[in-house]
Scaffold this motif. Structure first.
Motif, PDB file in Angstrom:
ATOM      1  N   THR A 197       0.740  -1.437  -0.293  1.00 48.38           N
ATOM      2  CA  THR A 197       0.000  -0.075  -0.499  1.00 48.38           C
ATOM      3  C   THR A 197       0.590   1.506   0.384  1.00 48.38           C
ATOM      4  O   THR A 197       0.152   2.335  -0.153  1.00 48.38           O
ATOM      5  N   GLU A 198       2.143   1.179   0.248  1.00 49.85           N
ATOM      6  CA  GLU A 198       3.000   2.365   0.453  1.00 49.85           C
ATOM      7  C   GLU A 198       3.026   3.378  -0.978  1.00 49.85           C
ATOM      8  O   GLU A 198       2.942   4.636  -0.385  1.00 49.85           O
ATOM      9  N   ASN A 199       2.253   2.925  -2.010  1.00 52.68           N
ATOM     10  CA  ASN A 199       2.377   3.832  -3.292  1.00 52.68           C
ATOM     11  C   ASN A 199       1.049   4.241  -3.192  1.00 52.68           C
ATOM     12  O   ASN A 199       0.634   5.308  -4.270  1.00 52.68           O
ATOM     13  N   ILE A 200       0.351   4.093  -2.652  1.00 52.52           N
ATOM     14  CA  ILE A 200      -1.309   5.046  -2.843  1.00 52.52           C
ATOM     15  C   ILE A 200      -1.335   6.474  -2.425  1.00 52.52           C
ATOM     16  O   ILE A 200      -0.959   7.176  -1.654  1.00 52.52           O
ATOM     17  N   PRO A 201      -1.766   6.761  -3.294  1.00 53.93           N
ATOM     18  CA  PRO A 201      -1.975   8.334  -3.139  1.00 53.93           C
ATOM     19  C   PRO A 201      -2.917   8.699  -2.715  1.00 53.93           C
ATOM     20  O   PRO A 201      -3.878   8.441  -1.738  1.00 53.93           O
ATOM     21  N   ILE A 202      -2.237   9.306  -0.828  1.00 56.20           N
ATOM     22  CA  ILE A 202      -3.515   9.759   0.385  1.00 56.20           C
ATOM     23  C   ILE A 202      -3.449  11.114  -0.143  1.00 56.20           C
ATOM     24  O   ILE A 202      -2.356  12.050   0.136  1.00 56.20           O
ATOM     25  N   LEU A 226       5.390  12.504   6.254  1.00 55.04           N
ATOM     26  CA  LEU A 226       4.528  11.766   7.430  1.00 55.04           C
ATOM     27  C   LEU A 226       4.223   9.969   4.858  1.00 55.04           C
ATOM     28  O   LEU A 226       4.054   9.068   5.426  1.00 55.04           O
ATOM     29  N   GLY A 227       4.432  11.490   4.283  1.00 56.50           N
ATOM     30  CA  GLY A 227       3.692  10.894   2.920  1.00 56.50           C
ATOM     31  C   GLY A 227       2.921  11.025   2.633  1.00 56.50           C
ATOM     32  O   GLY A 227       2.412  10.422   1.847  1.00 56.50           O
ATOM     33  N   ALA A 228       2.038  11.603   3.408  1.00 53.05           N
ATOM     34  CA  ALA A 228       1.031  12.413   2.670  1.00 53.05           C
ATOM     35  C   ALA A 228       1.380  13.113   0.975  1.00 53.05           C
ATOM     36  O   ALA A 228       2.478  13.606   1.231  1.00 53.05           O
ATOM     37  N   ASP A 229       0.401  12.693   0.303  1.00 57.02           N
ATOM     38  CA  ASP A 229       0.515  13.382  -0.644  1.00 57.02           C
ATOM     39  C   ASP A 229      -0.073  14.766  -1.054  1.00 57.02           C
ATOM     40  O   ASP A 229       0.800  15.656  -2.325  1.00 57.02           O
ATOM     41  N   ASP A 230      -1.114  15.433  -0.386  1.00 54.35           N
ATOM     42  CA  ASP A 230      -1.764  16.807  -0.813  1.00 54.35           C
ATOM     43  C   ASP A 230      -2.327  16.203   0.783  1.00 54.35           C
ATOM     44  O   ASP A 230      -3.217  15.464   2.101  1.00 54.35           O
ATOM     45  N   TYR A 231      -2.768  17.429   0.685  1.00 52.75           N
ATOM     46  CA  TYR A 231      -4.271  17.622   1.867  1.00 52.75           C
ATOM     47  C   TYR A 231      -4.882  18.955   1.755  1.00 52.75           C
ATOM     48  O   TYR A 231      -5.242  19.867   0.842  1.00 52.75           O
ATOM     49  N   ILE A 232      -6.038  18.842   1.847  1.00 51.61           N
ATOM     50  CA  ILE A 232      -7.697  20.119   1.861  1.00 51.61           C
ATOM     51  C   ILE A 232      -8.074  20.064   3.273  1.00 51.61           C
ATOM     52  O   ILE A 232      -8.091  19.041   4.276  1.00 51.61           O
ATOM     53  N   THR A 233      -7.920  21.439   3.677  1.00 52.15           N
ATOM     54  CA  THR A 233      -8.432  21.864   5.110  1.00 52.15           C
ATOM     55  C   THR A 233      -9.769  22.543   4.467  1.00 52.15           C
ATOM     56  O   THR A 233     -10.820  22.861   4.173  1.00 52.15           O
TER      57      THR A 233
END
Length: 230
Positions: A78-83, A101-108
């Motif tokens: 699962t390490e390459n799943i976009p999160i 920690l490896g998140a690809d993007d975030y939304i607030t």
């Protein structure tokens, strides 16, 4: 005409209203969506199928999103799943921690539905449209290149039809996971072809034949379906 395979997105959100809004918006935008309230539910789902993207809330009961993110990144399956992290926090430090920690993007929160859908689509484009390494998938001597739409066995080119290619791709994307005939039919053919699992069996037989020595990587799991890998 070939049926487009819908990208599968997992949503992990304990707030029912937000979960329903996110799910509704993404389904209306053409995605297949499964929703969960806890990390435990997500882990069980990941044992069955790997999604193209995970939308992960930070504040969750029992185990928070950052801990879940860390665990997903530690597993080779699962390490390459976009999160994409979803958070109510706005400080720069919280965002940096998630990205570290490896998140690809975030939304607030609060966010607009159009923004959410747009960000999800953008992240999928950056990831090549799936949760695996961009461009190539492989197991032993069999290699599949997504963008070139090519397959090789021990370095030799292998010509496949569109459905055979998508079938092999789906199996390679979910290495180590047993995929039922119904699930394969739904994901590769794009609809539930009830009572016609023979269609899958015939395509598996032809695919194995075309892969030659590489066909042995596709294992039959009696009374269930097929898989690649242990």
């Amino acid at each position: 005409m070939a049926t487009e395979v819908k990208a599968l997105i997992y949503i992990v959100e304990d707030d029912r209203n937000i979960r329903e809004i996110e799910g509704y918006a993404l389904r209306n935008s053409g995605f297949e969506v499964e929703v969960f309230e806890t990390g435990e539910e997500l882990y069980r789902a990941l044992e069955k199928e790997i999604p193209e993207l995970i939308l992960l809330d930070v504040m969750l009961p029992n185990e928070d999103g950052l801990s879940i993110l860390s665990n997903v990144r530690k597993d080779s399956k699962t390490e390459n799943i976009p999160i994409m992290m979803v958070t109510a926090k706005t400080t720069e430090m919280d965002k940096v921690k998630g990205l570290d920690l490896g998140a690809d993007d975030y939304i607030t929160k609060p966010f607009g539905i159009m923004e959410l859908v747009s960000r999800v689509k953008a992240l999928l484009r950056r990831a090549g449209g799936n949760g695996q390494n961009v461009g190539a998938l492989s197991f032993h001597d069999v290699s599949l290149h997504v963008e070139k739409h090519s397959v090789t066995v021990d370095g030799e080119s292998c010509e496949l039809t569109y459905k055979e290619f998508e079938l092999l791709r789906y199996l390679l994307e979910n290495q180590g996971i047993v995929l039922s005939r119904d699930r394969i039919m739904e994901r590769v053919w794009g609809f539930d072809y009830e009572g016609e699992s023979r269609t899958v069996d015939m395509h598996i037989k032809t695919l194995r034949h075309k892969l030659g020595a590489g066909g042995d990587i596709i294992k039959t799991v009696r009374n269930v379906g097929y898989k690649i890998g242990d």
